[in-house]
Structure formats: C-alpha cells, structure tokens
Design a protein around this motif. Structure first.
Motif, PDB file in Angstrom:
ATOM      1  N   GLU A   1       0.830  -1.194   0.000  1.00 52.24           N
ATOM      2  CA  GLU A   1       0.000   0.000   0.000  1.00 52.24           C
ATOM      3  C   GLU A   1       0.868   1.249   0.000  1.00 52.24           C
ATOM      4  O   GLU A   1       1.978   1.251   0.532  1.00 52.24           O
ATOM      5  CB  GLU A   1      -0.934   0.006   1.209  1.00 52.24           C
ATOM      6  N   GLY A   2       0.380   2.303  -0.603  1.00 49.96           N
ATOM      7  CA  GLY A   2       1.118   3.568  -0.623  1.00 49.96           C
ATOM      8  C   GLY A   2       1.041   4.234  -1.976  1.00 49.96           C
ATOM      9  O   GLY A   2       0.884   3.581  -3.009  1.00 49.96           O
TER      10      GLY A   2
ATOM     11  N   PHE B   1       6.301   9.057  -5.458  1.00 46.70           N
ATOM     12  CA  PHE B   1       5.747   8.058  -4.554  1.00 46.70           C
ATOM     13  C   PHE B   1       6.020   8.442  -3.105  1.00 46.70           C
ATOM     14  O   PHE B   1       6.854   9.318  -2.813  1.00 46.70           O
ATOM     15  CB  PHE B   1       6.365   6.676  -4.843  1.00 46.70           C
ATOM     16  N   LEU B   2       5.339   7.772  -2.208  1.00 45.02           N
ATOM     17  CA  LEU B   2       5.631   7.895  -0.788  1.00 45.02           C
ATOM     18  C   LEU B   2       6.806   6.987  -0.484  1.00 45.02           C
ATOM     19  O   LEU B   2       6.722   5.768  -0.648  1.00 45.02           O
ATOM     20  CB  LEU B   2       4.420   7.500   0.046  1.00 45.02           C
ATOM     21  N   GLY B   3       7.930   7.585  -0.075  1.00 47.64           N
ATOM     22  CA  GLY B   3       9.146   6.827   0.131  1.00 47.64           C
ATOM     23  C   GLY B   3       8.965   5.724   1.159  1.00 47.64           C
ATOM     24  O   GLY B   3       8.514   5.994   2.277  1.00 47.64           O
ATOM     25  N   PRO B   4       9.310   4.483   0.825  1.00 44.00           N
ATOM     26  CA  PRO B   4       9.089   3.378   1.762  1.00 44.00           C
ATOM     27  C   PRO B   4       9.949   3.468   3.009  1.00 44.00           C
ATOM     28  O   PRO B   4       9.588   2.925   4.044  1.00 44.00           O
ATOM     29  CB  PRO B   4       9.454   2.140   0.927  1.00 44.00           C
ATOM     30  N   LYS B   5      11.082   4.163   2.943  1.00 40.62           N
ATOM     31  CA  LYS B   5      11.955   4.318   4.103  1.00 40.62           C
ATOM     32  C   LYS B   5      11.843   5.708   4.708  1.00 40.62           C
ATOM     33  O   LYS B   5      11.795   5.866   5.930  1.00 40.62           O
ATOM     34  CB  LYS B   5      13.400   4.028   3.718  1.00 40.62           C
ATOM     35  N   SER B   6      11.803   6.734   3.851  1.00 41.92           N
ATOM     36  CA  SER B   6      11.784   8.106   4.367  1.00 41.92           C
ATOM     37  C   SER B   6      10.418   8.506   4.899  1.00 41.92           C
ATOM     38  O   SER B   6      10.316   9.366   5.776  1.00 41.92           O
ATOM     39  CB  SER B   6      12.193   9.087   3.260  1.00 41.92           C
TER      40      SER B   6
ATOM     41  N   GLY C   1      10.653  11.878  -5.461  1.00 39.31           N
ATOM     42  CA  GLY C   1      10.635  11.821  -6.911  1.00 39.31           C
ATOM     43  C   GLY C   1      11.659  10.826  -7.397  1.00 39.31           C
ATOM     44  O   GLY C   1      12.666  10.568  -6.722  1.00 39.31           O
ATOM     45  N   GLY C   2      11.425  10.264  -8.566  1.00 37.45           N
ATOM     46  CA  GLY C   2      12.363   9.285  -9.085  1.00 37.45           C
ATOM     47  C   GLY C   2      12.345   9.209 -10.591  1.00 37.45           C
ATOM     48  O   GLY C   2      11.537   9.851 -11.266  1.00 37.45           O
TER      49      GLY C   2
END
Length: 365
Positions: free
Chosen positions: A143-144, A171-176, A181-182
C-alpha cells in the motif's frame, strides 16, 4: 477538444501529448465519470482516452479508449490514470509508443500499481497493459502512493545511454516516509523497466509530487516536480518547483534531495510540464521550455518559461491565458513552435472545464 459533460464523461483531466513517428499528434487524457457529490473526482471510475491530429493540432479525431476497467476482470470500478507516453525512435522497436499509467480500485488509493502498454501502429491499436509493480516498486509496501508523470516521458539522445527510455515517477518513500521523486528507465524499448534515481522532497517542503524529466546536451537528466512551502500565496510562488539532476542516465541523483528552482515563479501545488526545444530535431540541447500556472493561490494564468542552460536558470517567456488553467504537457512541432495541451476554463468557471491545444511561438534565433 476534451469538454466536460461530453462523450458520457463528467470531465477530462491530466493531459499528455506526443508526436508519433508518422507525424500525427496524440493527445491523452483521463476520462472521468461522476463519483459521489464532488465534481471531477480523482478517485472515481476513470478511463484513459486519446485523440489524434494529422494537421498539427488544427483538428482532432473522435475519442479512442486506450485503457479501462479492472486489470484482472473483477467487478470493481477502476481508476486508470497518470498517462505518460514515450516515443521510441531507435533499435528494434523504433516507432513504438510506450504508455505508462497507474491503476487503483475506484474510491481507494491504498494500492497503486504502475502499468505499461504499447502501440506499434502509431497509436491506432494498443497492447494489453502489463503490471510493473515488481519492477518499479522494489521493496515497497503493498500500500502507498505511486504515480507516473503525468506528462510525456523521453528517449535519451546523447552520451552513453542514448536510446534509454526515461520517465518521471513520484511516490511515498518506503523508508523516508516523505514524498519522493524518481526516474524509471528502460533499455529495451519499454519491454522491461527499472527504478533508478530517487530523492525526497526539499527538507522544509509541505508538498511535492508529479515529476517530469528532460535531457540536456551533455546527456544529463533534469527532473522537476511541483512543490509547496507554507500556505499558497504570491510570496510562496518561488518555492513551487523543485528539481534534481542525474549525470548517469537516471541511475542516481547528484543531490540527496530535490532542491527548489526559485526562479520559476509559478502557482504552488499544481503540475507543470517540460520539453527540450531540440526534441523537434531529434537530439537534445540545453534550451528547455516549462509550462505552469502563475497565480499565487488559484490555478490560472498559464505561462511559459525558457531555460538556455539546461535548467540551471529560467526566464518568463510568454503568457498563454489569463483564464483558469491547470495541468499541461508540451510537444515541439519545430524549433520555433511548441504545442501546449492544457486544462482550462473561464475565469467564472473551473480549470477542469476543458482541455485545449494551443500553439506558441518561441521566436528561436
């Protein structure tokens, strides 16, 4: 060309435009059905649709549906959005158009999946869409938030990575836990994809999203997204864009975070679009064009900005409308004329009332 309350849809949003290898222009948009009591809702049942022009945008074809429905044939409403088309000019797939997009269940943003499909006949027919979740969301939770573009992606033309397809993602950064952005890239004409460079939004930003990417003359990639620092205001406009640069074909960014592009004085928290002027000649240079609304608090006053140094600095170039205006995309018709596909509406209306196509002269020396 895309008008609200027509073709069985409540509205059309999120424009993207490319020139196919046969010279035709293809204009993509989200076709949105009513959802609850809110007009033109982001989370409703949405199809991806397209119109074609064979006369540089003077006239357009009837609407063609490119993608709709649940990917697995379930009886669930589907949000198919964020069109990001890319034209392939090199290699065994030369002439192909690759279209990235996203899917989620109607009414729910918890699971967002990226998809890709392609056309080998200049957009007349399209392949089935393939789920890219495992390729473009490695290590991400199920999810995210995840979004492609929205605006066209590019094929690199300079340096060791010439021929690589490149697309902006957000995206919502999975770690941060922050908005990031990417750059997604493909070295086989869009058959397979990798998630390369990623970076969080500026440390003091309150919002960041929707990344576009362009190449410069030395083969670098300039990625830029919408941002906001503090409440929307005239003063906040200089914090409305944030950019990062990759020098290795989109595999890494040279900075740890996106940084504000403070000479782009535009409306906070609304998408903008970017194109390289030399796209019309086939090889990227250092002259870039950017389109975005300019009002401090409202989505209106769409303008064009030009950079002569690959995005290091920007100057205001033209005003396209004083009416309501929102998302956009750009396509170079030649070295002097840029086509602008953008959301708009009358001052008394809504920026989501129409999507129109307009030509602008850049007066290139």
């Amino acid at each position: 060309m895309f008008d609200r309350d027509t073709e069985g849809f409540q509205c059309f949003r999120i424009p993207a435009v490319i020139e196919a290898r046969d010279g035709s222009l293809l204009a993509f948009a989200e076709a949105r059905r009513p959802f609850g009591d809110r007009f033109c809702h982001d989370d409703g049942s949405i199809d991806l649709v397209m119109r074609r022009s064979d006369d540089d945008g003077k006239t357009w074809s009837t609407i063609q549906t490119v993608l709709s429905g649940d990917p697995w044939g379930r009886e669930l409403g589907a949000t198919r959005g964020n069109p990001e088309p890319i034209v392939v000019t090199r290699g065994p797939h030369a002439g192909r158009i690759v279209l990235l997009s996203t899917w989620n269940v109607e009414g729910s943003r918890t699971e967002r999946r990226p998809f890709a499909q392609y056309s080998d006949d200049h957009g007349r027919t399209w392949s089935a869409a393939v789920d890219l979740t495992e390729q473009l969301k490695p290590g991400f939770p199920a999810e995210g938030w995840y979004a492609t573009g929205p605006q066209h992606g590019i094929e690199m033309t300079n340096g060791p990575h010439a021929g690589r397809l490149v697309a902006g993602v957000n995206f919502l950064g999975p770690k941060s836990g922050e908005s990031e952005g990417g750059i997604a890239y493909s070295d086989d004409g869009g058959v397979s994809w990798e998630l390369g460079a990623t970076a969080p939004m500026p440390a003091d930003a309150d919002h960041f999203a929707e990344v576009g990417v362009e190449e410069t003359a030395d083969g670098s990639l300039y990625a830029i997204g919408r941002s906001r620092k503090g409440p929307k205001s005239e003063e906040a406009r200089e914090f409305s864009r944030a950019a990062a640069v990759s020098r290795d074909g989109g595999q890494t960014f040279e900075s740890e975070r996106f940084g504000y592009q403070r000479d782009l004085i535009t409306t906070p928290e609304v998408q903008g679009s970017i194109v390289n002027v030399a796209r019309a000649s086939g090889v990227a240079g250092d002259r870039l064009v950017y389109a975005a609304p300019q009002h401090g608090t409202l989505r209106k006053d769409l303008g064009l900005f030009v950079s002569e140094d690959g995005g290091d600095s920007w100057d205001h170039a033209a005003d396209l409308t004083r009416n309501r205006s929102g998302y956009s995309d750009l396509v170079m018709l030649d070295q002097e004329k840029v086509g602008v596909l953008y959301e708009t509406g009358l001052e008394s209306g809504d920026a989501r009332d129409r999507i129109v196509f307009q030509l602008a002269d850049l007066n290139v020396d």
